[in-house]
Design an enzyme around this catalytic site. Structure first.
Site, PDB file in Angstrom:
ATOM      1  N   GLY A 144      17.174  -6.179  16.589  1.00  5.98           N
ATOM      2  CA  GLY A 144      17.426  -7.608  16.425  1.00  5.98           C
ATOM      3  C   GLY A 144      18.677  -8.009  17.173  1.00  5.98           C
ATOM      4  O   GLY A 144      19.047  -7.419  18.186  1.00  5.98           O
ATOM      5  N   ARG A 174      20.428 -13.674  16.916  1.00  6.78           N
ATOM      6  CA  ARG A 174      21.149 -14.741  16.220  1.00  6.78           C
ATOM      7  C   ARG A 174      21.810 -14.153  14.978  1.00  6.78           C
ATOM      8  O   ARG A 174      21.686 -12.974  14.677  1.00  6.78           O
ATOM      9  CB  ARG A 174      20.173 -15.852  15.812  1.00  6.78           C
ATOM     10  CG  ARG A 174      19.084 -15.369  14.873  1.00  6.78           C
ATOM     11  CD  ARG A 174      18.071 -16.458  14.551  1.00  6.78           C
ATOM     12  NE  ARG A 174      17.259 -16.767  15.716  1.00  6.78           N
ATOM     13  CZ  ARG A 174      16.134 -16.125  16.014  1.00  6.78           C
ATOM     14  NH1 ARG A 174      15.692 -15.154  15.228  1.00  6.78           N
ATOM     15  NH2 ARG A 174      15.445 -16.444  17.073  1.00  6.78           N
ATOM     16  N   GLY A 175      22.531 -15.000  14.257  1.00 13.43           N
ATOM     17  CA  GLY A 175      23.017 -14.648  12.931  1.00 13.43           C
ATOM     18  C   GLY A 175      24.018 -13.504  12.896  1.00 13.43           C
ATOM     19  O   GLY A 175      24.887 -13.374  13.764  1.00 13.43           O
ATOM     20  N   ILE A 176      23.899 -12.672  11.866  1.00 11.55           N
ATOM     21  CA  ILE A 176      24.867 -11.615  11.622  1.00 11.55           C
ATOM     22  C   ILE A 176      24.884 -10.601  12.756  1.00 11.55           C
ATOM     23  O   ILE A 176      25.947 -10.171  13.208  1.00 11.55           O
ATOM     24  CB  ILE A 176      24.560 -10.930  10.279  1.00 11.55           C
ATOM     25  CG1 ILE A 176      24.794 -11.906   9.124  1.00 11.55           C
ATOM     26  CG2 ILE A 176      25.425  -9.683  10.086  1.00 11.55           C
ATOM     27  CD1 ILE A 176      24.214 -11.444   7.801  1.00 11.55           C
ATOM     28  N   TYR A 183      10.874  -7.359  -1.838  1.00 15.52           N
ATOM     29  CA  TYR A 183      12.025  -7.436  -0.937  1.00 15.52           C
ATOM     30  C   TYR A 183      13.094  -6.414  -1.321  1.00 15.52           C
ATOM     31  O   TYR A 183      13.677  -5.744  -0.456  1.00 15.52           O
ATOM     32  CB  TYR A 183      12.617  -8.841  -0.966  1.00 15.52           C
ATOM     33  CG  TYR A 183      13.885  -8.993  -0.155  1.00 15.52           C
ATOM     34  CD1 TYR A 183      13.884  -8.794   1.220  1.00 15.52           C
ATOM     35  CD2 TYR A 183      15.086  -9.356  -0.770  1.00 15.52           C
ATOM     36  CE1 TYR A 183      15.049  -8.934   1.961  1.00 15.52           C
ATOM     37  CE2 TYR A 183      16.248  -9.500  -0.033  1.00 15.52           C
ATOM     38  CZ  TYR A 183      16.222  -9.288   1.326  1.00 15.52           C
ATOM     39  OH  TYR A 183      17.382  -9.423   2.054  1.00 15.52           O
TER      40      TYR A 183
END
Length: 277
Positions: free
Chosen positions: A13, A16-18, A164
């Site tokens: 990944g 974006r984001g973390i 989850y």
């Protein structure tokens, strides 16, 4: 260790984001960042692609290798490892960032989404880490870092979203297992998780929208804590389920106010993370 200059990170990944925040923090030192990510073209609801992330990394001072692929695909993982080694001469760090979230209760959770969370979160963490181990063995300060929570099977949260929780705890179990298995090779393997929610697209779309976003911290706090972990000598910290704020406190940070998504938000008003509350 006190810098990531010249170090090579292979990340799942990161568009974006973390993940991107961690990459940009490392890039400021002059690190090399290889990203195995699916987002080749813009998503209608999510900002950023693997290519725009690479541009930001280069602008921040690092080297970037965007690799379009799927962490569920063994051939893509092998290609990512070989490309990273070929481009940068080795791998120092594996960052298991890619993760799928669905907080549906058990009777509402679709089978395909359950399988997707297991494939990306658990299997992806295992397969990407495993594929890189032979190269990590040759690194000066090798690390595996997974963005997953401590094993805290509190009934309140385990019962709220069993599917989850299984997937996130699975990431942690994989990482702790690798820490034990490869300790003699000098490879550190740890997990890292925040005490509060982080202002990301997942929080915006799945955890409560603007209200929870306003009560969250920015991804910079995660990035700064990951930096502390990854610059620590591998022999000094492995097999641990680390908390973002505790890592920073140990590094001398006492004021977290600058990380508030909305400046001036007191710590007491921040939304607690679902696994640590």
């Amino acid at each position: 260790m006190s810098t990531l200059a010249g170090k090579t990170i292979l990340m799942s990944g990161g568009s974006r984001g973390i993940g991107l925040a961690i990459a940009l923090r490392a890039a400021a030192d002059g690190a090399n960042i290889a990203m195995l990510a699916k987002t080749d073209t813009p998503h209608p609801k999510l900002e950023g692609t693997v290519h725009t992330a690479a541009e930001q990394i280069r602008a921040a001072g690092g080297q970037a290798l965007p690799i379009v692929g799927d962490v569920r695909d063994d051939d893509d993982i092998t290609e990512a490892v070989l490309k990273t080694q070929g481009e940068f001469g080795g791998i120092d760090i594996v960052l298991n960032n890619a993760s799928v979230i669905d907080l549906s209760r058990s009777l509402d959770l679709g089978v395909k989404k359950y399988d997707l969370m297991q494939d990306v979160n658990v299997r992806g963490t295992f397969m990407l880490s495993r594929a890189a181990v032979p190269i990590l063995r040759d690194a000066e300060n090798p690390h595996i870092l997974s963005l997953s929570p401590p094993l805290n099977p509190t009934p309140r949260w385990l019962g709220a979203h069993t599917g989850y929780t299984l997937a996130k705890f699975g990431m942690t179990m994989v990482t702790l297992g690798l820490a034990a298995e490869f300790a003699r090779d000098g490879i550190a393997a740890n997990t890292l998780w925040p005490r509060t929610t982080i202002a990301t697209a997942a929080v915006q779309n799945l955890l409560g929208g603007d209200q929870v976003m306003a009560a969250s911290r920015t991804a910079d706090i995660y990035a700064d804590a990951a930096y502390e972990v990854l610059t620590t000598p591998a022999g000094e910290r492995t097999g641990q389920t680390l908390i973002v704020e505790e890592v920073l406190e140990a590094a001398g940070v006492t004021d977290f106010s600058r990380y508030a998504a909305v400046p001036g938000t007191p710590d007491s008003a921040l939304f607690p993370d679902i696994f640590l509350d």
